[in-house]
Scaffold this active site. Structure first.
Site: not given
Ligand SMILES: *Cc1c(COP(=O)(O)O)cnc(C)c1O
Length: 483
Positions: A33, A309, A131, A262, A219, A163, A311
């Site tokens: 992602k 800055c 979430r 700056y 994952r 998760h 750039d």
């Molecule tokens: C982003 C994400 C992951 C990967 O998480 P990491 O901490 O980068 O390994 C796995 N599962 C879900 C649902 C996520 O949103």
């Protein structure tokens, strides 16, 4: 000639996935992602598959469809879906989709009818993150509806998943608790006749530290890119894939007491040499790195002098012999003591995830090293015939790789001058800087811009054919050699 670049080592990505895979009996879903955490979704996905990943994970439907349009056929799960999306396109493209509520499951069923094939569904249980996913209280109703949809041929329940809240703090009490809630949720699913082929809950941290959480699929995201989510006492054997670096545009001697950048948030303590490095917050350098971000230049790690800055940033180099054209490394694999994205995260109070993802923008050219996942014809230098070959195109506008045709690439390389041999005029693109104007480095930038246009049309027209030209950078060190 390049001015600033983000290099991505595809072989490191492949090897990181292979390392993760060697540590589990589960299958590996490489999470790509957010444009592959800023590394370029398509090249990263291919490299991860070359390393043994069998699944790809993304947040959005668009990301999943981009993978399919690029010709990637591996299972893909997309999990962040607002109401009203064209989910039938996802079903038709054989994308696995998340359902964490009755409403989301209902949308998937509608999409399945429209696509005239069952939706591939992963049911998400919220085990404590609050979430995505159904709460334990909502879970039975979701299971009941899912069982019905499956019986009616509208859904295939491929996965059940969750998760973690805090897997990056090994031993944290939430981990065991969430695993218990997950196990209970799976037992409830069984009572509804739902025994998905893929049960999954482990992110990178749990993949690295909790084999009992691996189930059928892990994952990992950040670990794929070689970064650890864990505290430093947990070595991972992973190699950071991204290097961000730039060539000094100008050096100058200034007296003691000189205010720098700056707001004059930094003052020199002695007569010194300042070096201007052409990367700023427009490129991904957090402005919070003002006076704290580490940058390696001339064999030493220095701290950004004054404000970041849009750039550029400025380094106070004392009497060291730094010169325009020298290569400054913001972060990379950490070889020779150069800073890493993790060092940057620590310096500014964020996580390494954010550092690399910030550098995934379109402004700095992204160049790929290595051959992992690169189609053979590209590795052997064969061109496609549409003039945009040698492409490591990433999705859409972010396609900024070593994408010139090899002939042109070698032109670039031969045009490359040895570090320090050319004193580019300063490139003052800073907003509010009254000295802004045309400069030699701008014409370089314009040349690169036309590359970028070719890349852009390539990514749109034939993303699936994108391949990577190995950049034989003859005049400067490879990432991590320091500068
Ligand atoms: C982003 C994400 C992951 C990967 O998480 P990491 O901490 O980068 O390994 C796995 N599962 C879900 C649902 C996520 O949103």
């Amino acid at each position: 000639m390049w001015q600033a670049e983000v290099r991505v080592d595809l072989d490191a990505i492949r090897d990181n996935v292979a390392t993760l895979r060697a540590g589990t009996t589960a299958e590996v879903m490489a999470v790509v992602k957010a444009d592959g955490y800023g590394h370029g979704m398509l090249p990263v996905a291919r490299a991860a598959l070359a390393g043994g990943a069998t699944w790809l994970g993304v947040a959005t439907l668009d990301e999943a469809l981009t993978l399919r349009r690029a010709g990637l056929t591996a299972p893909v799960l997309a999990w962040l879906l607002a109401p009203g999306l064209p989910l039938h396109d996802g079903v038709a493209a054989d994308i696995d989709l998340n359902a964490g509520s009755l409403a989301q499951l209902g949308e998937l069923v509608t999409a399945a009818r429209r696509a005239q094939r069952p939706a591939r569904v992963h049911l998400k249980l919220d085990t404590g993150l609050a979430r995505g996913g159904a709460t334990p209280a909502e879970w039975p109703a979701l299971l009941e509806a899912a069982a019905k949809a499956q019986a009616e041929g509208e859904a295939e329940i491929v996965g059940a998943w969750s998760h973690f809240v805090y897997a990056d703090a090994p031993g944290h009490e939430t981990i065991d608790h969430q695993l218990a809630v997950f196990a209970e949720g799976l037992a409830t699913a069984e009572q509804y006749g739902i025994e998905p082929r893929y049960r999954h809950i482990a992110n990178s941290a749990a993949t690295l530290t909790r084999p009992d959480a691996h189930y059928d699929l892990v994952r990992p995201g950040v670990a794929v890119y070689g970064l650890s989510p864990l505290p430093p006492e947990h070595p991972t054997g992973l190699r950071p894939a991204m290097t961000a670096r730039a060539r000094v545009t100008l050096t100058k001697r200034v007296p003691a007491g000189q205010g720098v950048s700056y707001g004059h948030a930094y003052h020199t303590s002695r007569e010194t040499t300042l070096a201007l490095v052409p990367l700023g917050y427009g490129d991904g350098v957090p402005r919070h790195a003002s006076n704290v971000g580490p940058v390696s230049l001339g064999g030493r790690t220095r701290t950004i002098a004054g404000r970041v800055c849009m750039d550029q940033i400025i380094l106070d180099c004392g009497d060291d012999p730094v010169a325009a054209g020298d290569v400054a490394v913001l972060f990379g694999p950490g070889d020779d003591g150069t800073p890493t994205a993790t060092d940057w995260a620590e310096a500014i109070g964020t996580i390494n995830y954010e550092i690399v993802t910030r550098f995934g923008g379109t402004r700095v050219p992204r160049v790929y090293d290595g051959t992992a996942g690169v189609p053979n014809e590209a590795a052997s230098g064969r061109l496609s015939d549409d003039g945009t070959a040698g492409t490591a195109g990433t999705a859409g506008t972010a396609g900024t790789a070593a994408e010139a045709a090899p002939g042109r690439l070698s032109d670039d390389v031969t045009a490359d001058l040895p570090a320090g041999s050319r004193a580019d005029a300063p490139s003052d693109h800073d907003t509010g800087n009254p000295r802004a104007g045309a400069s030699p480095s701008r014409s370089d930038a314009r040349g690169r811009g036309s590359d970028a246009r070719g890349r852009g049309s390539d990514a749109r027209g034939r993303g699936s054919e994108g391949f990577v030209a190995r950049m034989a950078d003859s005049s400067v060190g490879q990432p991590g050699e320091g500068a």
